[in-house]
Design an enzyme around this catalytic site. Sequence first.
Site, PDB file in Angstrom:
ATOM      1  N   SER A  64       0.798  -1.235   0.000  1.00  0.00           N
ATOM      2  CA  SER A  64       0.000   0.000   0.000  1.00  0.00           C
ATOM      3  C   SER A  64       0.827   1.281   0.000  1.00  0.00           C
ATOM      4  O   SER A  64       0.259   2.377  -0.033  1.00  0.00           O
ATOM      5  CB  SER A  64      -0.956   0.005   1.185  1.00  0.00           C
ATOM      6  OG  SER A  64      -2.081  -0.790   0.897  1.00  0.00           O
ATOM      7  N   LYS A  67      -0.089   3.720  -2.690  1.00  0.00           N
ATOM      8  CA  LYS A  67      -1.099   4.785  -2.613  1.00  0.00           C
ATOM      9  C   LYS A  67      -0.479   6.177  -2.620  1.00  0.00           C
ATOM     10  O   LYS A  67      -1.160   7.153  -2.942  1.00  0.00           O
ATOM     11  CB  LYS A  67      -1.989   4.574  -1.393  1.00  0.00           C
ATOM     12  CG  LYS A  67      -2.874   3.329  -1.487  1.00  0.00           C
ATOM     13  CD  LYS A  67      -3.805   3.213  -0.285  1.00  0.00           C
ATOM     14  CE  LYS A  67      -4.764   2.040  -0.427  1.00  0.00           C
ATOM     15  NZ  LYS A  67      -4.135   0.725  -0.249  1.00  0.00           N
ATOM     16  N   SER A 128      -5.727   3.299   4.831  1.00  0.00           N
ATOM     17  CA  SER A 128      -5.290   2.542   3.659  1.00  0.00           C
ATOM     18  C   SER A 128      -6.459   1.842   2.976  1.00  0.00           C
ATOM     19  O   SER A 128      -6.345   0.692   2.525  1.00  0.00           O
ATOM     20  CB  SER A 128      -4.216   1.509   4.047  1.00  0.00           C
ATOM     21  OG  SER A 128      -3.458   1.134   2.918  1.00  0.00           O
TER      22      SER A 128
END
Length: 430
Positions: A64, A67, A128
């Site tokens: 993640s 992102k 997240s």
Amino acid sequence: MKYWKYLVTVLLSVVMITSAPAAVSQAATAPTISVDAKAALAVDAKSGQILYANQADTVLPIASMTKMIGIYLVLDAIHSGKLQWDQQITPDPVAYKISQNHELSNVPLRSDGKYTVKELYEASLIYSANAAMMLLGDIVSGSQAKFVQKMQQQLQAWGIHDATIVNTTGLNNSALGTAIVPGTDKNAENMMSARSVAIVAQHLLTDYPQVLETTKITKKTFHAGTSDAIVMDNFNHMLPGLSAADATLPVDGLKTGTTDLAGENFTGTVAKEGRRIITVVMHANGEGGDNKRFVQTAKLMHYALDEFKPVTLATAGQPLSTAKSVTVKYGADDKVAIAPNRSLTAYVPKDAGNASVVYRYTATKKQLTAPETKGTKVGSVAVTVNGQPLQFLDQSQAAPLTLTTTKTVKKANFFVLIFRGIGEFFSNLF
């Protein structure tokens, strides 16, 4: 002639100078540390100077931390006016289905709900939330495939060429089911090196520092005041008051990432005493249980902040002690000062020792002929610290300093040249 003798003396004296300015003479090798992770990196956020690196160019799953790329593009769209914070989005069936998967990081979405860009942005950074990030990608680019393409293009623009981006979230494609981007493998994951992740973080913090106003939030309620409200606890446990917080490290970002393949990843940032540091830990191991990525990050942050000090190695427009001037044939002045065209400040180890800063001068013009304009390139100086060139995320920062003339030199008039020639003639007789 005296001028040639003088020029040769100057050039020989600056080809390799091992004595450093007083402020630099204390440079030494910093104590080493051991970071238990597959890859780790610590850099100065402003300059991008690398202070610690271990396997920093090894390409690994980033989970993640992906992102950060998408969030940069969202902020870019906000900044350009293509997107508004209060703009509302209704989940498509794909994003809705992903949001209902409780095994993934998510905020629950209603198929008929409306959510603002700001809500989804905060959920993506703090919690997240994968479906939230997917929706943001759709509203920026129109589809997941187009947003992935936009992410790849942005990375290329930053000079990142080791990345493989297959989705907007950082999940393994196997978790997305039918939502995978066409043409990508069903078990693929996003891949990058720690160095490239740090470049992403540096651009995000430099271009859109307001991201820290969100990443430093420890707890927030998503869709507050509705039946879908959910408390989002920040996964960055190094934030003040959370389980991995260190009172001496005022961490305010940035992004965690976890998958089975990637292990525990974390891109962190801390600002202290006028400095900001970016750290990257990929697939952390060792002690700390669920906080092991933060234990390793703390080592990096303390090392970068405690073991280095800033030293000005060169100032734009100011001659170096090792390369001050060159001669000018037929000039109104018989020599002209030369100086670096840019400043260079670097972090060097604090501890005293035998190591030094070395300036290596390479001349491209050994003598100028008047008239000469200000800014004429005459050579370059490469700088090494402790026997090694400085390392930066952008290696153009480590390129040799260009030395140029600091003023225009006019041609001397006829009588000056005559008398100068007579003087040289008689001086050569003795």
